[in-house]
Write a protein that holds these residues in place. Structure first.
Motif, PDB file in Angstrom:
ATOM      1  N   PHE A   1       0.828  -1.127   0.002  1.00  0.00           N
ATOM      2  CA  PHE A   1      -0.053   0.064  -0.038  1.00  0.00           C
ATOM      3  C   PHE A   1       1.129   1.301   0.089  1.00  0.00           C
ATOM      4  O   PHE A   1       1.285   1.739  -1.081  1.00  0.00           O
ATOM      5  N   SER A   2       1.275   1.682   1.101  1.00  0.00           N
ATOM      6  CA  SER A   2       1.848   2.950   1.329  1.00  0.00           C
ATOM      7  C   SER A   2       2.608   3.369   2.710  1.00  0.00           C
ATOM      8  O   SER A   2       1.756   2.666   3.630  1.00  0.00           O
ATOM      9  N   VAL A   3       3.388   4.146   2.839  1.00  0.00           N
ATOM     10  CA  VAL A   3       3.646   4.895   4.101  1.00  0.00           C
ATOM     11  C   VAL A   3       2.389   5.060   4.982  1.00  0.00           C
ATOM     12  O   VAL A   3       2.473   4.883   6.267  1.00  0.00           O
ATOM     13  N   VAL A   4       1.330   5.785   4.414  1.00  0.00           N
ATOM     14  CA  VAL A   4       0.240   6.258   5.127  1.00  0.00           C
ATOM     15  C   VAL A   4      -0.755   5.226   5.613  1.00  0.00           C
ATOM     16  O   VAL A   4      -0.870   5.027   6.636  1.00  0.00           O
ATOM     17  N   MET A   5      -0.483   4.033   5.004  1.00  0.00           N
ATOM     18  CA  MET A   5      -1.401   2.727   5.325  1.00  0.00           C
ATOM     19  C   MET A   5      -0.506   2.195   6.472  1.00  0.00           C
ATOM     20  O   MET A   5      -1.243   1.668   7.497  1.00  0.00           O
ATOM     21  N   GLU A   6       0.782   2.399   6.525  1.00  0.00           N
ATOM     22  CA  GLU A   6       1.569   1.614   7.610  1.00  0.00           C
ATOM     23  C   GLU A   6       1.305   2.453   8.791  1.00  0.00           C
ATOM     24  O   GLU A   6       1.187   2.144  10.037  1.00  0.00           O
ATOM     25  N   LYS A   7       1.042   3.945   8.639  1.00  0.00           N
ATOM     26  CA  LYS A   7       0.949   4.663   9.816  1.00  0.00           C
ATOM     27  C   LYS A   7      -0.510   4.339  10.310  1.00  0.00           C
ATOM     28  O   LYS A   7      -0.825   4.457  11.704  1.00  0.00           O
ATOM     29  N   THR A   8      -1.558   3.996   9.491  1.00  0.00           N
ATOM     30  CA  THR A   8      -2.846   3.859   9.938  1.00  0.00           C
ATOM     31  C   THR A   8      -2.765   2.436  10.974  1.00  0.00           C
ATOM     32  O   THR A   8      -3.152   2.241  11.904  1.00  0.00           O
ATOM     33  N   MET A   9      -1.758   1.525  10.464  1.00  0.00           N
ATOM     34  CA  MET A   9      -1.679   0.324  11.124  1.00  0.00           C
ATOM     35  C   MET A   9      -1.047   0.530  12.612  1.00  0.00           C
ATOM     36  O   MET A   9      -1.716   0.065  13.518  1.00  0.00           O
ATOM     37  N   GLN A  10      -0.099   1.603  12.619  1.00  0.00           N
ATOM     38  CA  GLN A  10       0.646   1.732  13.811  1.00  0.00           C
ATOM     39  C   GLN A  10      -0.571   2.502  14.745  1.00  0.00           C
ATOM     40  O   GLN A  10      -0.443   2.422  15.917  1.00  0.00           O
ATOM     41  N   GLU A  11      -1.166   3.656  14.175  1.00  0.00           N
ATOM     42  CA  GLU A  11      -2.305   4.259  15.008  1.00  0.00           C
ATOM     43  C   GLU A  11      -3.229   3.322  15.555  1.00  0.00           C
ATOM     44  O   GLU A  11      -3.463   3.430  17.033  1.00  0.00           O
ATOM     45  N   LEU A  12      -3.541   2.265  14.956  1.00  0.00           N
ATOM     46  CA  LEU A  12      -4.373   1.294  15.455  1.00  0.00           C
ATOM     47  C   LEU A  12      -3.729   0.525  16.591  1.00  0.00           C
ATOM     48  O   LEU A  12      -4.413   0.012  17.396  1.00  0.00           O
ATOM     49  N   GLN A  13      -2.376   0.395  16.497  1.00  0.00           N
ATOM     50  CA  GLN A  13      -1.654  -0.268  17.612  1.00  0.00           C
ATOM     51  C   GLN A  13      -1.306   0.516  18.812  1.00  0.00           C
ATOM     52  O   GLN A  13      -0.576   0.069  19.885  1.00  0.00           O
ATOM     53  N   GLY A  14      -1.959   1.708  18.761  1.00  0.00           N
ATOM     54  CA  GLY A  14      -1.805   2.474  19.845  1.00  0.00           C
ATOM     55  C   GLY A  14      -0.582   3.544  19.836  1.00  0.00           C
ATOM     56  O   GLY A  14      -0.453   4.111  20.770  1.00  0.00           O
ATOM     57  N   ILE A  15       0.152   3.996  18.464  1.00  0.00           N
ATOM     58  CA  ILE A  15       1.185   4.677  18.309  1.00  0.00           C
ATOM     59  C   ILE A  15       0.882   5.807  17.676  1.00  0.00           C
ATOM     60  O   ILE A  15       0.263   5.652  16.430  1.00  0.00           O
ATOM     61  N   SER A  16       0.692   6.882  18.299  1.00  0.00           N
ATOM     62  CA  SER A  16       0.067   8.141  17.801  1.00  0.00           C
ATOM     63  C   SER A  16       1.019   8.809  16.581  1.00  0.00           C
ATOM     64  O   SER A  16       2.193   9.111  17.014  1.00  0.00           O
ATOM     65  N   CYS A  17       0.503   8.629  15.340  1.00  0.00           N
ATOM     66  CA  CYS A  17       1.509   9.178  14.105  1.00  0.00           C
ATOM     67  C   CYS A  17       0.833  10.589  13.591  1.00  0.00           C
ATOM     68  O   CYS A  17       1.360  11.354  13.020  1.00  0.00           O
ATOM     69  N   ILE A  18      -0.587  10.948  14.275  1.00  0.00           N
ATOM     70  CA  ILE A  18      -1.263  11.958  13.433  1.00  0.00           C
ATOM     71  C   ILE A  18      -1.885  12.930  14.786  1.00  0.00           C
ATOM     72  O   ILE A  18      -2.379  12.494  15.485  1.00  0.00           O
ATOM     73  N   ASP A  19      -0.991  14.117  14.720  1.00  0.00           N
ATOM     74  CA  ASP A  19      -1.534  14.807  15.765  1.00  0.00           C
ATOM     75  C   ASP A  19      -2.888  15.967  15.522  1.00  0.00           C
ATOM     76  O   ASP A  19      -3.162  15.851  14.431  1.00  0.00           O
ATOM     77  N   ILE A  20      -3.075  16.573  16.787  1.00  0.00           N
ATOM     78  CA  ILE A  20      -4.040  17.481  16.636  1.00  0.00           C
ATOM     79  C   ILE A  20      -4.013  18.595  15.620  1.00  0.00           C
ATOM     80  O   ILE A  20      -2.537  19.028  15.834  1.00  0.00           O
ATOM     81  N   GLU A  21      -4.593  19.054  14.640  1.00  0.00           N
ATOM     82  CA  GLU A  21      -4.240  19.946  13.788  1.00  0.00           C
ATOM     83  C   GLU A  21      -5.178  21.317  14.065  1.00  0.00           C
ATOM     84  O   GLU A  21      -6.520  21.281  14.180  1.00  0.00           O
ATOM     85  N   THR A  22      -4.620  22.334  14.648  1.00  0.00           N
ATOM     86  CA  THR A  22      -5.334  23.362  15.283  1.00  0.00           C
ATOM     87  C   THR A  22      -5.356  24.519  14.233  1.00  0.00           C
ATOM     88  O   THR A  22      -6.101  25.585  14.278  1.00  0.00           O
ATOM     89  N   ASP A  23      -4.239  24.860  13.537  1.00  0.00           N
ATOM     90  CA  ASP A  23      -4.085  25.929  12.455  1.00  0.00           C
ATOM     91  C   ASP A  23      -4.869  25.697  11.216  1.00  0.00           C
ATOM     92  O   ASP A  23      -5.075  24.350  10.777  1.00  0.00           O
ATOM     93  N   ASN A  24      -5.540  26.670  10.691  1.00  0.00           N
ATOM     94  CA  ASN A  24      -6.289  26.497   9.399  1.00  0.00           C
ATOM     95  C   ASN A  24      -5.380  26.684   8.149  1.00  0.00           C
ATOM     96  O   ASN A  24      -4.591  27.647   8.039  1.00  0.00           O
ATOM     97  N   VAL A  25      -5.310  25.507   7.576  1.00  0.00           N
ATOM     98  CA  VAL A  25      -4.339  25.578   6.382  1.00  0.00           C
ATOM     99  C   VAL A  25      -4.681  26.255   5.363  1.00  0.00           C
ATOM    100  O   VAL A  25      -6.248  26.069   5.082  1.00  0.00           O
ATOM    101  N   ALA A  26      -4.303  27.237   4.661  1.00  0.00           N
ATOM    102  CA  ALA A  26      -4.744  27.824   3.406  1.00  0.00           C
ATOM    103  C   ALA A  26      -5.323  26.941   2.389  1.00  0.00           C
ATOM    104  O   ALA A  26      -4.397  26.104   1.945  1.00  0.00           O
ATOM    105  N   LYS A  27      -6.320  27.110   1.736  1.00  0.00           N
ATOM    106  CA  LYS A  27      -6.699  26.317   0.907  1.00  0.00           C
ATOM    107  C   LYS A  27      -5.896  26.628  -0.566  1.00  0.00           C
ATOM    108  O   LYS A  27      -5.560  27.785  -0.758  1.00  0.00           O
ATOM    109  N   LYS A  28      -5.498  25.493  -1.229  1.00  0.00           N
ATOM    110  CA  LYS A  28      -4.920  25.671  -2.539  1.00  0.00           C
ATOM    111  C   LYS A  28      -5.778  26.106  -3.584  1.00  0.00           C
ATOM    112  O   LYS A  28      -5.648  26.576  -4.618  1.00  0.00           O
ATOM    113  N   GLN A  29      -7.273  25.786  -3.557  1.00  0.00           N
ATOM    114  CA  GLN A  29      -8.480  26.116  -4.422  1.00  0.00           C
ATOM    115  C   GLN A  29      -9.589  26.007  -3.519  1.00  0.00           C
ATOM    116  O   GLN A  29      -9.655  25.384  -2.573  1.00  0.00           O
ATOM    117  N   ILE A  30     -10.643  26.908  -4.032  1.00  0.00           N
ATOM    118  CA  ILE A  30     -11.789  27.179  -3.335  1.00  0.00           C
ATOM    119  C   ILE A  30     -12.820  27.018  -4.470  1.00  0.00           C
ATOM    120  O   ILE A  30     -12.985  27.878  -5.565  1.00  0.00           O
TER     121      ILE A  30
END
Length: 431
Positions: free
Chosen positions: A227-256
């Motif tokens: 699959f990909s590195v992203v899918m591997e991180k999903t698996m690790q997250e399910l194992q209790g390893i936090s790979c994705i933190d809280i996003e508090t900043d509003n990311v500017a949109k590339k298109q609207i």
């Protein structure tokens, strides 16, 4: 950045659109209810009673007319203004339980909270139950809470809370007995995992991975290879390893993007221009809220894609002299685009615009030939338009007539409930 010592919660409103409608119309309680998409096309929200009757997500209304009539299913048009206002109140309430940098508003009805700092102070299951109970008491919105050591685990915990009534709306995988957690995850289809779509699910099934527990116990190298590195991180997250933190900043949109299907087919170019003015104003408002500016705008119109006898879907990109958030200038460019792509003889079913080449306004540097005085005047005008709209409501000041409900391009909303929170005439009257 990975961490094994984080705790997250996902709070999610149950059947959000239907729940918002029931707050103001209690006669809908305990009845099958569906809310329709734009132009009253498909079911985009269903009460549990409607789901139990077999109403599927995104099913066109005309396909279930017999079912609606047989079981007296209540049908409503989408009332996005109401849902948005209720969402604001919901998110504000949840914000009282954590610090500002510990809350991520993920969607109109979903919110992530980082609860790490509160694990030593509170019983997190009870803490989550307080949130749930307060949302019901203050807003009338039923919700479920999932708690996990990562955002993905919190997501799956939320799913378990919804599907299993014995949780009473709160599933805490962090404090749950490991054997009990494994038994639940073994019964949960892998397609329920955040980020696992239909195609990925099918491929996982061919590898013998059918449940969430199967994915947790998989070989990480095999998952990354297939699959990909992203899918591997999903698996690790399910194992209790936090790979994705809280996003508090509003990311500017590339298109609207701002677009709508027309309530009725449109032939006249002036009707199309009227709709485009409205779409531009909505998009520019969102861009100004992001404190961004753009230099290009894409414009398109489309005939009915199901009518093979006349297919015409042109798209054109118009470029402005410089980056700007000037509503007048952007609208002028969009209208010029319509003039270039419009052809007589077609019945148009949809139109839209896309703001492109967006940059942060604070990083803009005017060139040597920029008329600063003119730019400042336009900025003052845009600020005035924003101020009027904020005080008197959206579309109270527009470029031309864009909010005339009798125009054929206006969205069909024949079953829309009153705008209880955004329109003075629709406020409840107590006699």
């Amino acid at each position: 950045m990975k961490s094994e010592n984080q705790i997250f919660a996902l709070v999610d409103v149950n059947n959000c659109y239907v729940s918002c409608e029931r707050v103001f119309n209690p006669s809908l309680n305990n009845k099958p209810v569906i809310v329709l998409s734009n132009n009253d096309g498909c079911a985009v929200a269903r009460s549990q009673e409607a789901k139990d009757l077999g109403v599927k997500m995104a099913v066109p209304l005309f396909q279930i007319k017999d079912l609606v009539q047989k079981y007296n299913i209540q049908v409503l048009s989408s009332n996005y203004g109401l849902y948005g206002e209720m969402s604001k109140r919901f998110m504000t309430l949840l914000g009282q339980y954590v610090a500002p940098d510990e809350q991520e508003i993920y969607s109109i009805d979903e919110c992530f909270l980082r609860l790490t700092a509160y694990s030593e102070l509170f019983d997190l299951t009870e803490y989550a139950r307080q949130m749930k109970d307060q949302a019901w008491q203050w807003l009338g919105l039923p919700c479920c809470v999932g708690i996990g050591r990562s955002k993905t685990e919190a997501k799956i915990a939320n799913h378990l809370a919804k599907k299993n009534k014995f949780f009473n709306g709160v599933c805490n995988l962090v404090d749950m007995d490991p054997c009990s957690a494994e038994a639940l995850l073994a019964q949960t289809d892998v397609s329920e995992v955040w980020g696992v779509g239909r195609q990925i699910s099918k491929k996982l099934n061919t590898m013998g991975i059918t449940s969430v527990l199967d994915l947790i116990n998989s070989n990480s190298q095999e998952i990354r290879k297939n699959f990909s590195v992203v899918m591997e991180k999903t698996m690790q997250e399910l194992q209790g390893i936090s790979c994705i933190d809280i996003e508090t900043d509003n990311v500017a949109k590339k298109q609207i993007i701002s677009s709508r299907s027309y309530g009725n087919p449109v032939c006249d170019i002036e009707d199309i221009k009227s709709s485009i003015r409205l779409y531009v104003s909505r998009a520019v408002k969102r861009m100004r809220e992001d404190e961004s500016i753009c230099k290009m705008i894409g414009v398109y119109i489309k005939t009915n894609r199901f009518d093979k006898s006349e297919l015409y879907s042109p798209y054109i990109v118009m470029q402005m002299h410089d980056h700007t958030d000037d509503l007048l200038e952007i609208t002028r460019a969009a209208i010029k685009g319509i003039d270039q792509i419009y052809k007589q003889g077609f019945k148009y079913k949809k139109a839209g615009i896309v703001l492109l080449d967006i940059i942060d306004k604070s990083k803009y540097l005017p060139d040597l030939f920029c008329d600063i005085a003119h730019r400042n005047d336009r900025e003052n005008l845009s600020n005035t338009i924003d101020a009027v709209s904020n005080r008197f409501g959206k579309n109270s000041l527009t470029l031309g007539i864009v909010n005339n409900q009798i125009q054929p391009w206006q969205m069909t909303q024949n079953l829309k409930s009153p705008s209880y929170l955004t329109s003075w005439p629709d406020l409840f009257r107590v006699r």
